[in-house]
Scaffold this motif. Structure first.
Motif: not given
Length: 189
Positions: A2-5, A33-38, A56-64, A71-76
């Motif tokens: 899988a590709s994981v963001l 797995h293919e991992v990309q971190v944003l 462009p940066s927001i559009a690229a992030a949404v596309r990702a 997805l892994v969603v990490a938050t404080p």
């Protein structure tokens, strides 16, 4: 595989949350797995806050987000909820952005009083964005993460064991037939 963001929602450049996400990212990469971190803090603040989805940066992030299989969603956790930075970004996503995806929520916080923040504040938003399956998340106290050493050093063995079980369950979900069908459907859509 899988590709994981991995989305990190901490505004801090020295982040326990990013260290926690990095530990899970290492597990995912080790399994192939293919991992990309944003890091959401790296997005242009004005574009995020004004909901400039054409930037462009927001559009690229949404596309990702849309292109990822999972997805892994990490938050404080601040004031019993996930970060405002994460909230603002999630608000920019199309309503079906997580359609068919498995999601692993991770959180860090200073007190056990925030233990249920994943289930009571973050999970409903992820469900509303169409996540196929939200695996059991993990909350880790800030005191259990040494983020100053340059790497994701978890302080105690019990915390490492719990995080590794959470990561293993997420990786098993990525190997499930449902996840593979969702990824195939997304690739052919």
């Amino acid at each position: 595989m899988a590709s994981v963001l991995i989305l990190t929602g901490s505004p801090s450049t020295v982040s326990r949350t990013a260290a926690l996400a990095g530990h899970v990212a290492d597990d995912l990469v080790a399994e192939g797995h293919e991992v990309q971190v944003l890091h959401l803090r790296d997005l242009p603040a004005e574009a995020v806050l004004t909901a400039d989805t054409a930037h462009p940066s927001i559009a690229a992030a949404v596309r990702a987000v849309i292109a990822a299989d999972a997805l892994v969603v990490a938050t404080p956790i601040y004031k019993a909820s996930y970060s405002g930075l994460l909230k603002v970004f999630l608000d920019l996503l199309p309503q079906s952005a997580l359609q068919g995806k498995a999601v692993l929520p991770l959180a860090t916080g200073g007190t056990v009083a925030h233990l249920l923040a994943i289930d009571y504040s973050l999970r409903p938003v992820l469900v509303s964005l169409g996540a196929r399956h939200i695996t059991t998340g993990r909350f880790v106290l800030d005191a259990h993460i040494d983020h100053r050493s340059g790497g994701p050093v978890i302080v105690d063995d019990a915390t490492i064991a719990c995080l590794d079980r959470t990561s293993a369950a997420f990786r098993a979900e990525l190997r499930s037939p449902d996840a593979q069908l969702s990824a195939l459907a997304a690739a052919t859509a």
